[in-house]
Design an enzyme around this catalytic site. Sequence first.
Site, PDB file in Angstrom:
ATOM      1  N   HIS A 107      -9.996  -5.624  -3.213  1.00 34.23           N
ATOM      2  CA  HIS A 107      -8.683  -5.789  -2.570  1.00 34.23           C
ATOM      3  C   HIS A 107      -8.860  -6.127  -1.104  1.00 34.23           C
ATOM      4  O   HIS A 107      -9.770  -5.632  -0.441  1.00 34.23           O
ATOM      5  CB  HIS A 107      -7.815  -4.531  -2.731  1.00 34.23           C
ATOM      6  CG  HIS A 107      -8.468  -3.267  -2.270  1.00 34.23           C
ATOM      7  ND1 HIS A 107      -9.375  -2.565  -3.042  1.00 34.23           N
ATOM      8  CD2 HIS A 107      -8.348  -2.563  -1.113  1.00 34.23           C
ATOM      9  CE1 HIS A 107      -9.769  -1.491  -2.391  1.00 34.23           C
ATOM     10  NE2 HIS A 107      -9.176  -1.462  -1.201  1.00 34.23           N
ATOM     11  N   HIS A 118      -6.850  -5.697   2.335  1.00 34.68           N
ATOM     12  CA  HIS A 118      -5.721  -5.105   3.052  1.00 34.68           C
ATOM     13  C   HIS A 118      -5.172  -6.147   4.022  1.00 34.68           C
ATOM     14  O   HIS A 118      -5.950  -6.790   4.741  1.00 34.68           O
ATOM     15  CB  HIS A 118      -6.171  -3.917   3.911  1.00 34.68           C
ATOM     16  CG  HIS A 118      -6.682  -2.736   3.158  1.00 34.68           C
ATOM     17  ND1 HIS A 118      -5.920  -1.604   2.939  1.00 34.68           N
ATOM     18  CD2 HIS A 118      -7.890  -2.482   2.604  1.00 34.68           C
ATOM     19  CE1 HIS A 118      -6.646  -0.712   2.282  1.00 34.68           C
ATOM     20  NE2 HIS A 118      -7.847  -1.210   2.063  1.00 34.68           N
ATOM     21  N   ASP A 167       0.851  -1.193   0.000  1.00 35.55           N
ATOM     22  CA  ASP A 167       0.000   0.000   0.000  1.00 35.55           C
ATOM     23  C   ASP A 167       0.887   1.244   0.000  1.00 35.55           C
ATOM     24  O   ASP A 167       1.886   1.312   0.721  1.00 35.55           O
ATOM     25  CB  ASP A 167      -0.922  -0.010   1.229  1.00 35.55           C
ATOM     26  CG  ASP A 167      -2.074   0.956   1.070  1.00 35.55           C
ATOM     27  OD1 ASP A 167      -3.229   0.499   0.936  1.00 35.55           O
ATOM     28  OD2 ASP A 167      -1.827   2.195   1.054  1.00 35.55           O
ATOM     29  N   ILE A 168       0.504   2.219  -0.807  1.00 35.15           N
ATOM     30  CA  ILE A 168       1.322   3.429  -0.964  1.00 35.15           C
ATOM     31  C   ILE A 168       1.278   4.316   0.286  1.00 35.15           C
ATOM     32  O   ILE A 168       2.202   5.095   0.534  1.00 35.15           O
ATOM     33  CB  ILE A 168       0.888   4.201  -2.245  1.00 35.15           C
ATOM     34  CG1 ILE A 168       2.009   5.061  -2.772  1.00 35.15           C
ATOM     35  CG2 ILE A 168      -0.394   4.985  -2.022  1.00 35.15           C
ATOM     36  CD1 ILE A 168       1.785   5.560  -4.190  1.00 35.15           C
ATOM     37  N   ASN A 227     -12.782  -3.330   2.539  1.00 35.11           N
ATOM     38  CA  ASN A 227     -13.779  -2.264   2.502  1.00 35.11           C
ATOM     39  C   ASN A 227     -14.655  -2.426   1.260  1.00 35.11           C
ATOM     40  O   ASN A 227     -14.125  -2.684   0.174  1.00 35.11           O
ATOM     41  CB  ASN A 227     -13.086  -0.900   2.466  1.00 35.11           C
ATOM     42  CG  ASN A 227     -12.225  -0.664   3.697  1.00 35.11           C
ATOM     43  OD1 ASN A 227     -12.591  -1.075   4.797  1.00 35.11           O
ATOM     44  ND2 ASN A 227     -11.085  -0.023   3.518  1.00 35.11           N
ATOM     45  N   GLU A 241     -12.358   3.167  -1.349  1.00 31.70           N
ATOM     46  CA  GLU A 241     -11.984   4.295  -2.212  1.00 31.70           C
ATOM     47  C   GLU A 241     -11.584   3.829  -3.605  1.00 31.70           C
ATOM     48  O   GLU A 241     -11.843   4.522  -4.579  1.00 31.70           O
ATOM     49  CB  GLU A 241     -10.855   5.091  -1.558  1.00 31.70           C
ATOM     50  CG  GLU A 241     -11.337   5.840  -0.319  1.00 31.70           C
ATOM     51  CD  GLU A 241     -10.241   6.601   0.395  1.00 31.70           C
ATOM     52  OE1 GLU A 241      -9.074   6.555  -0.051  1.00 31.70           O
ATOM     53  OE2 GLU A 241     -10.570   7.236   1.417  1.00 31.70           O
ATOM     54  N   VAL A 242     -10.926   2.685  -3.684  1.00 36.41           N
ATOM     55  CA  VAL A 242     -10.526   2.146  -4.991  1.00 36.41           C
ATOM     56  C   VAL A 242     -11.455   0.978  -5.317  1.00 36.41           C
ATOM     57  O   VAL A 242     -11.511  -0.011  -4.572  1.00 36.41           O
ATOM     58  CB  VAL A 242      -9.053   1.681  -4.981  1.00 36.41           C
ATOM     59  CG1 VAL A 242      -8.688   1.057  -6.324  1.00 36.41           C
ATOM     60  CG2 VAL A 242      -8.125   2.851  -4.668  1.00 36.41           C
TER      61      VAL A 242
HETATM   62  P1  AMP Z   1      -9.774   1.343   0.179  1.00 32.14           P
HETATM   63  O1  AMP Z   1     -10.122   2.543   0.967  1.00 32.14           O
HETATM   64  O2  AMP Z   1     -10.041   0.051   0.918  1.00 32.14           O
HETATM   65  O3  AMP Z   1     -10.377   1.371  -1.210  1.00 32.14           O
HETATM   66  O4  AMP Z   1      -8.193   1.354   0.039  1.00 32.14           O
HETATM   67  C1  AMP Z   1      -7.503   1.715  -1.103  1.00 32.14           C
HETATM   68  C2  AMP Z   1      -6.040   1.656  -0.745  1.00 32.14           C
HETATM   69  O5  AMP Z   1      -5.295   1.755  -1.935  1.00 32.14           O
HETATM   70  C3  AMP Z   1      -5.558   2.785   0.181  1.00 32.14           C
HETATM   71  O6  AMP Z   1      -5.018   2.224   1.369  1.00 32.14           O
HETATM   72  C4  AMP Z   1      -4.497   3.501  -0.654  1.00 32.14           C
HETATM   73  O7  AMP Z   1      -3.395   3.938   0.115  1.00 32.14           O
HETATM   74  C5  AMP Z   1      -4.100   2.436  -1.648  1.00 32.14           C
HETATM   75  N1  AMP Z   1      -3.564   2.951  -2.901  1.00 32.14           N
HETATM   76  C6  AMP Z   1      -4.107   3.895  -3.691  1.00 32.14           C
HETATM   77  N2  AMP Z   1      -3.318   4.125  -4.771  1.00 32.14           N
HETATM   78  C7  AMP Z   1      -2.259   3.275  -4.648  1.00 32.14           C
HETATM   79  C8  AMP Z   1      -1.105   3.031  -5.438  1.00 32.14           C
HETATM   80  N3  AMP Z   1      -0.859   3.695  -6.574  1.00 32.14           N
HETATM   81  N4  AMP Z   1      -0.222   2.100  -5.011  1.00 32.14           N
HETATM   82  C9  AMP Z   1      -0.444   1.427  -3.853  1.00 32.14           C
HETATM   83  N5  AMP Z   1      -1.536   1.609  -3.077  1.00 32.14           N
HETATM   84  C10 AMP Z   1      -2.422   2.527  -3.457  1.00 32.14           C
END
Ligand code: AMP
Length: 124
Positions: free
Chosen positions: A111, A113, A38-39, A98, A106-107
């Site tokens: 996924h 975590h 995770d970034i 999530n 958010e994405v």
């Molecule tokens: P969520 O809120 O569960 O959708 O989490 C999305 C996660 O993706 C967050 O923890 C972000 O930090 C992570 N994320 C977003 N963009 C990137 C990226 N380019 N590389 C790695 N992790 C990312």
Amino acid sequence: MTEKIVQSDPDCIFCKIVAGLIPSKVVYQDEELFVFNDIHPWAPVHFLVIPKMHIPSMAQIGPEHAGLLGRMMTLAPQLAVQEGCNPYPDGGFRMLCNTGAQGGQEVHHLHIHVMGGPRPWLKG
Ligand code: AMP
Ligand code: ZN
């Protein structure tokens, strides 16, 4: 709401990571799974386990995905140890998925975590 599941979504940031169009710190990959750090890590160890196929979230999961989800879930503990999580029961890790806006997603590419390592953590 039913969304069509496509192999890859050109507008999806995680599909771009799978394709190598956006760089990532790769932890593991095989034919159907991709794992990267995770970034913005919440914990000393924080990586994401994703299917290479674009599935938006757990809301699109059906019985046909049982094998895929099983492989994601069983891979995570192996990689947690490999990436530096301390052994159970004093160590351990957290797995989090999530789903949807109210679920904190958010994405919109499925996924899991996986977080671990010594506390305190930034979040979680
Ligand atoms: P969520 O809120 O569960 O959708 O989490 C999305 C996660 O993706 C967050 O923890 C972000 O930090 C992570 N994320 C977003 N963009 C990137 C990226 N380019 N590389 C790695 N992790 C990312
Ligand atoms: Zn995607």
